[in-house]
Design a protein around this motif. Structure first.
Motif, PDB file in Angstrom:
ATOM      1  N   SER A 391      30.085 -36.903 -42.233  1.00  0.00           N
ATOM      2  CA  SER A 391      28.658 -36.904 -41.913  1.00  0.00           C
ATOM      3  C   SER A 391      28.362 -37.352 -40.485  1.00  0.00           C
ATOM      4  N   ASN A 392      29.309 -38.021 -39.813  1.00  0.00           N
ATOM      5  CA  ASN A 392      29.012 -38.490 -38.452  1.00  0.00           C
ATOM      6  C   ASN A 392      29.965 -37.932 -37.398  1.00  0.00           C
ATOM      7  N   VAL A 393      30.864 -37.011 -37.775  1.00  0.00           N
ATOM      8  CA  VAL A 393      31.850 -36.517 -36.819  1.00  0.00           C
ATOM      9  C   VAL A 393      31.199 -35.780 -35.656  1.00  0.00           C
ATOM     10  N   VAL A 394      30.164 -34.993 -35.920  1.00  0.00           N
ATOM     11  CA  VAL A 394      29.527 -34.234 -34.844  1.00  0.00           C
ATOM     12  C   VAL A 394      28.920 -35.182 -33.819  1.00  0.00           C
ATOM     13  N   GLN A 395      28.169 -36.186 -34.285  1.00  0.00           N
ATOM     14  CA  GLN A 395      27.543 -37.134 -33.364  1.00  0.00           C
ATOM     15  C   GLN A 395      28.584 -37.967 -32.624  1.00  0.00           C
ATOM     16  N   THR A 396      29.667 -38.316 -33.304  1.00  0.00           N
ATOM     17  CA  THR A 396      30.725 -39.098 -32.661  1.00  0.00           C
ATOM     18  C   THR A 396      31.322 -38.323 -31.492  1.00  0.00           C
ATOM     19  N   VAL A 397      31.643 -37.074 -31.732  1.00  0.00           N
ATOM     20  CA  VAL A 397      32.255 -36.245 -30.695  1.00  0.00           C
ATOM     21  C   VAL A 397      31.284 -35.993 -29.546  1.00  0.00           C
ATOM     22  N   LEU A 398      30.049 -35.651 -29.856  1.00  0.00           N
ATOM     23  CA  LEU A 398      29.068 -35.408 -28.802  1.00  0.00           C
ATOM     24  C   LEU A 398      28.832 -36.659 -27.964  1.00  0.00           C
ATOM     25  N   GLN A 399      28.775 -37.816 -28.617  1.00  0.00           N
ATOM     26  CA  GLN A 399      28.559 -39.052 -27.878  1.00  0.00           C
ATOM     27  C   GLN A 399      29.736 -39.368 -26.966  1.00  0.00           C
ATOM     28  N   ALA A 400      30.944 -39.119 -27.437  1.00  0.00           N
ATOM     29  CA  ALA A 400      32.123 -39.372 -26.602  1.00  0.00           C
ATOM     30  C   ALA A 400      32.086 -38.527 -25.340  1.00  0.00           C
ATOM     31  N   PHE A 401      31.754 -37.259 -25.472  1.00  0.00           N
ATOM     32  CA  PHE A 401      31.687 -36.386 -24.304  1.00  0.00           C
ATOM     33  C   PHE A 401      30.548 -36.785 -23.372  1.00  0.00           C
ATOM     34  N   ALA A 402      29.455 -37.283 -23.936  1.00  0.00           N
ATOM     35  CA  ALA A 402      28.321 -37.689 -23.097  1.00  0.00           C
ATOM     36  C   ALA A 402      28.574 -39.005 -22.388  1.00  0.00           C
ATOM     37  N   GLU A 435      16.573 -27.380 -28.207  1.00  0.00           N
ATOM     38  CA  GLU A 435      17.203 -27.531 -29.518  1.00  0.00           C
ATOM     39  C   GLU A 435      18.418 -28.451 -29.439  1.00  0.00           C
ATOM     40  N   ILE A 436      19.172 -28.336 -28.347  1.00  0.00           N
ATOM     41  CA  ILE A 436      20.364 -29.172 -28.197  1.00  0.00           C
ATOM     42  C   ILE A 436      19.973 -30.620 -28.005  1.00  0.00           C
ATOM     43  N   ARG A 437      18.922 -30.876 -27.227  1.00  0.00           N
ATOM     44  CA  ARG A 437      18.486 -32.262 -27.020  1.00  0.00           C
ATOM     45  C   ARG A 437      18.005 -32.887 -28.326  1.00  0.00           C
ATOM     46  N   ALA A 438      17.465 -32.077 -29.220  1.00  0.00           N
ATOM     47  CA  ALA A 438      17.068 -32.603 -30.531  1.00  0.00           C
ATOM     48  C   ALA A 438      18.293 -33.038 -31.331  1.00  0.00           C
ATOM     49  N   LEU A 439      19.415 -32.375 -31.092  1.00  0.00           N
ATOM     50  CA  LEU A 439      20.661 -32.737 -31.759  1.00  0.00           C
ATOM     51  C   LEU A 439      21.296 -33.952 -31.100  1.00  0.00           C
ATOM     52  N   HIS A 440      21.289 -33.968 -29.759  1.00  0.00           N
ATOM     53  CA  HIS A 440      21.809 -35.108 -28.999  1.00  0.00           C
ATOM     54  C   HIS A 440      21.073 -35.157 -27.661  1.00  0.00           C
ATOM     55  N   PRO A 441      20.397 -36.244 -27.352  1.00  0.00           N
ATOM     56  CA  PRO A 441      19.522 -36.292 -26.172  1.00  0.00           C
ATOM     57  C   PRO A 441      20.236 -36.160 -24.833  1.00  0.00           C
ATOM     58  N   ASP A 442      21.540 -36.391 -24.805  1.00  0.00           N
ATOM     59  CA  ASP A 442      22.265 -36.361 -23.529  1.00  0.00           C
ATOM     60  C   ASP A 442      23.015 -35.053 -23.297  1.00  0.00           C
ATOM     61  N   HIS A 443      22.700 -34.037 -24.076  1.00  0.00           N
ATOM     62  CA  HIS A 443      23.414 -32.760 -23.911  1.00  0.00           C
ATOM     63  C   HIS A 443      22.445 -31.606 -23.689  1.00  0.00           C
ATOM     64  N   ASN A 444      22.979 -30.561 -23.050  1.00  0.00           N
ATOM     65  CA  ASN A 444      22.279 -29.294 -22.886  1.00  0.00           C
ATOM     66  C   ASN A 444      23.323 -28.183 -22.997  1.00  0.00           C
ATOM     67  N   ARG A 445      22.904 -26.939 -22.771  1.00  0.00           N
ATOM     68  CA  ARG A 445      23.841 -25.820 -22.940  1.00  0.00           C
ATOM     69  C   ARG A 445      25.039 -25.954 -22.011  1.00  0.00           C
ATOM     70  N   GLU A 446      24.775 -26.347 -20.774  1.00  0.00           N
ATOM     71  CA  GLU A 446      25.868 -26.453 -19.811  1.00  0.00           C
ATOM     72  C   GLU A 446      26.871 -27.524 -20.219  1.00  0.00           C
ATOM     73  N   SER A 447      26.373 -28.679 -20.675  1.00  0.00           N
ATOM     74  CA  SER A 447      27.289 -29.763 -21.032  1.00  0.00           C
ATOM     75  C   SER A 447      28.098 -29.420 -22.276  1.00  0.00           C
ATOM     76  N   VAL A 448      27.471 -28.743 -23.236  1.00  0.00           N
ATOM     77  CA  VAL A 448      28.205 -28.379 -24.456  1.00  0.00           C
ATOM     78  C   VAL A 448      29.262 -27.325 -24.145  1.00  0.00           C
ATOM     79  N   ARG A 449      28.911 -26.364 -23.312  1.00  0.00           N
ATOM     80  CA  ARG A 449      29.899 -25.355 -22.936  1.00  0.00           C
ATOM     81  C   ARG A 449      31.077 -25.984 -22.192  1.00  0.00           C
ATOM     82  N   SER A 450      30.792 -26.968 -21.364  1.00  0.00           N
ATOM     83  CA  SER A 450      31.857 -27.585 -20.578  1.00  0.00           C
ATOM     84  C   SER A 450      32.804 -28.422 -21.427  1.00  0.00           C
ATOM     85  N   LEU A 451      32.322 -28.922 -22.564  1.00  0.00           N
ATOM     86  CA  LEU A 451      33.185 -29.779 -23.391  1.00  0.00           C
ATOM     87  C   LEU A 451      34.115 -28.976 -24.300  1.00  0.00           C
ATOM     88  N   LEU A 452      33.775 -27.731 -24.565  1.00  0.00           N
ATOM     89  CA  LEU A 452      34.548 -26.952 -25.538  1.00  0.00           C
ATOM     90  C   LEU A 452      36.045 -26.883 -25.216  1.00  0.00           C
TER      91      LEU A 452
END
Length: 705
Positions: A391-402, A435-452
């Protein structure tokens, strides 16, 4: 309506010549004239109705409408109609033009699930083998949306309807947010899915009927042998409940259990929990926390019903909380294993971690909670490690990258969850920045693409239970239950994950932990009981079947509190064809032929389940963990009987592994294995990686350099 026809007719005639419609037989200007001729010469609307066929109870249309093979024509029509107000009026005109839907066809079988309003859909084949749809709703706007689909899909063959994907076309109608609310948009897609299911059935495809439990406020009705096996213990033996409550209360024993227990055990535990407060059934993460609370409340022993890593976590967390004097017992002296936890202790996982440690960039290991303390401790010694849950893996990973620039994240050991995580993040990368900021406030399309490219996952670890939800089961679910609510644990294979994610887009699915699944069902049921009409929610259970006890109790509690006897939840257990065993195909020399014709003597279709066998197979369906079933009621009562007596010495083999071996820094493996768990607790509290973990990540990077 004459004005609308004046707009529709030339638009459709233009559209007929477009490349979109080439290859669709019978779609000629003459046929379109028949479609648009819904007013008579004097301007009155023709009373085009549906009525029962003389040979069957199905519905037939008096006049055959042959519309375009997509929404293209209607899109042009809406574009030509003016502004939002005019488009809304046109939608209402289409609603009025829908032929009347007979009252006796407004059955639960024709209902569309997932719509806020009541919606009914019916389909049948005409003499030319083309589909003719009928629909209705108690909401005029929803009826208009149904009319869009009826006019677009009627006249197509079943195979053509199954090829229709018109998600984007709805927004092209430009109805505006005031008319096309999110719930109506979801309802539109759910109507389309219901129509596709009916097209598949009319194409002659075999649609299986999976085992299911129909749950109402005061009753549970099983369909199929597997469902009967699940239902028989929902009402536990009062004598067993009394015996358990007596021994737990007299000896001050706390009890923590996972959702995946055997139905017999769960039924007794759930009833006993109403009389002894120190019984808790939950996800694995919460089990240790509950044990600490029980120790604080005066329990001197804790019985753990789960696999070994769960009892080990309970033991270690109790020690960390200062309750080393509280005894912890498993339910067997033998190993109560877990294929996923064991995958993390294989040499391949050591190699995976070695690659992470050797990365020139900062690295974080995100390890699933469903692993041993040894795995957590030894992994943390190699690579900074934080535990996660489904239940928290997505937020954990996004926070680590941010939070840590340039970091590489290594997830393990669950291969399916890792792959699903990667798929989900690729989908997130296609969302808008808002939509991405609603999922995680410190991310956008560019940041998510760069982390992949910096997200890695282990490729050789699976849970044997969730592995059952593979390609074949997913295909059967899609074909027969695509219009139902779909639930999937984050650990399921990609095919089932994709189905649930698609359903989630239209408000009909959830992907996550067992608790997430339970919460989703509760939410949808709470919405249903607020609506003033009868309803049945059909829910496909994409996780271990042991969840059913918790679901049934939650559902019945909600229905009783709402005083609704006319609302039900049908819990569906997916099954693969290999799991279907009948007296007919059991002795068949031609296995392929037997599976192609799953019928019982007399021609009745088989209900998948253990009619002639277990009802489960290595290829899919009836998910049931054999390790969890080692936690039997007899084992529990036997352990409790020995606690506090001279016989307690015989329970030495029932104690969790202590993991007292020392690491190089002098800490025990148990203590070191708790650190990634504590990092996760810190993250959950602050929504940021703990400073100590970030310092560890950067410090090890500097040492490597």
């Amino acid at each position: 309506m004459a004005t609308a026809v004046a707009v529709i007719k030339p638009v459709l005639q233009r559209h007929v010549a477009s490349s979109n419609l080439r290859g669709h037989r019978g779609l000629t200007p003459t046929v379109i004239s028949k479609f648009t001729n819904i007013t008579s010469a004097n301007g009155s609307r023709r009373n085009e109705t549906f009525k029962p066929s003389a040979t069957s109870p199905t519905l037939v249309r008096e006049a055959v409408l042959a519309p375009p093979a997509s929404l293209g024509g209607l899109t042009e029509q809406f574009e030509a109609s003016g502004g939002p107000k005019e488009r809304a009026q046109l939608l209402l005109q289409l609603a009025k033009a829908l032929p009347p839907f007979p009252a006796d066809a407004r059955t639960m079988g024709n209902r569309v699930m997932g719509c806020t309003a009541q919606v009914w859909v019916h389909a049948e084949l005409d003499a030319a083998g083309r589909l003719q749809f009928a629909a209705d709703s108690d909401s005029e706007i929803t009826r208009g949306l149904a009319a869009v689909l009826v006019s677009s899909l009627s006249g197509l063959t079943p195979s053509q309807v199954l090829e229709v994907h018109i998600t984007e076309a709805l927004s092209a109608l430009q109805l505006g947010q005031a008319v096309l609310t999110p719930s109506r948009a979801n309802g539109f897609m759910n109507m389309l899915e219901a129509m596709r299911k009916r097209a598949r059935a009319l194409s002659g495809a075999f649609l299986p009927t999976f085992p299911s439990l129909r749950v109402t406020a005061n009753d549970v009705t099983p369909q199929g042998a597997f469902a009967i096996a699940q239902a028989q213990f929902l009402e536990p033996d009062p004598a067993q409940v009394e015996a358990l409550v007596k021994v737990l209360s007299e000896k001050r024993i706390g009890l923590v259990a996972h959702f995946y227990m055997d139905p017999q055990v769960q039924g007794v535990l759930s009833a006993a929990a109403e009389r002894w407060p120190h019984i808790h059934i939950s996800d694995s993460l919460v089990m240790a926390d509950s044990a600490v609370r029980m120790a604080e409340a005066g329990c001197t022993s804790v019985a753990v019903l789960g696999v070994d890593f769960m009892s080990e976590n309970v033991r270690a967390i109790l020690d960390e909380a200062g309750h080393a004097d509280v005894a912890v017992y498993r339910m067997a002296a033998a190993d109560i294993g877990c294929s996923l936890a064991e995958a993390a202790e294989a040499p391949a996982y050591d190699e995976y971690l070695a690659a992470a440690a050797g990365n020139a960039s900062p690295a974080l290991h995100v390890v699933y909670i469903n692993t041993s303390l040894r795995t957590k401790a030894l992994a943390h010694a190699q690579v900074p490690t934080i535990t996660c849950t489904s239940s928290n893996v997505v937020q954990t990973v996004l926070q680590a990258f941010a939070q840590v620039p340039g970091i590489n994240v290594y997830y393990g050991p669950d291969t399916y969850m890792g792959a699903n995580l990667a798929v989900m993040l690729r989908a997130v990368a296609q969302m808008s920045d808002e939509e991405i900021r609603a999922l995680h406030p410190d991310h956008n399309r560019e940041s998510v693409r760069s982390l992949l490219p910096r997200l890695h996952y282990f490729d050789a670890g699976t849970c044997i239970v969730h592995h059952l939800f593979g390609a074949e089961v997913s295909q059967l679910v899609s074909q027969a239950y695509g219009d139902a609510y779909l639930t999937a644990h984050f650990e399921v294979p990609g095919e089932m994950f994709a189905l649930a994610m698609e359903a989630k887009k239209r408000g009909m699915g959830v992907v996550g932990s067992t608790q997430n699944i339970l919460d989703f069902i509760s939410e949808k049921l709470s919405e249903a009981v607020e609506r003033p009409f009868p309803d049945t929610l059909q829910v496909v259970l994409g996780t271990e079947s042991g969840m059913v006890t918790a679901i049934v109790r939650k559902v019945q509690a909600l229905l009783r509190a709402a005083g609704r006897s006319d609302v039900a939840v049908e819990i569906v257990f997916p099954v693969a064809s290999e799991a279907i065993t009948t007296p007919v195909n059991q002795g068949s020399a031609n296995v392929a032929s037997a599976r192609a014709s799953p019928v019982l003597p007399g021609g009745l279709p088989v209900v998948p389940g253990p009619a002639g066998g277990e009802g489960c197979s290595a290829e899919g369906g009836c998910a049931s963990c054999p390790y969890m079933k080692m936690n039997s009621l007899d084992a529990l009562l036997g352990v409790c009987a020995k606690i506090g007596t001279p016989g307690e010495a015989l329970l030495a083999g029932y104690a969790p592994r202590p993991y007292a071996e020392k690491l190089r820094d002098g800490r025990s493996i148990a203590a070191a294995g708790c650190e990634p768990i504590l990092h996760m607790r810190g993250f959950q509290a602050a929504k940021r990686l703990p400073d100590a973990l970030v310092a560890d990540i950067m410090g090890r990077k500097q040492l490597a350099v």
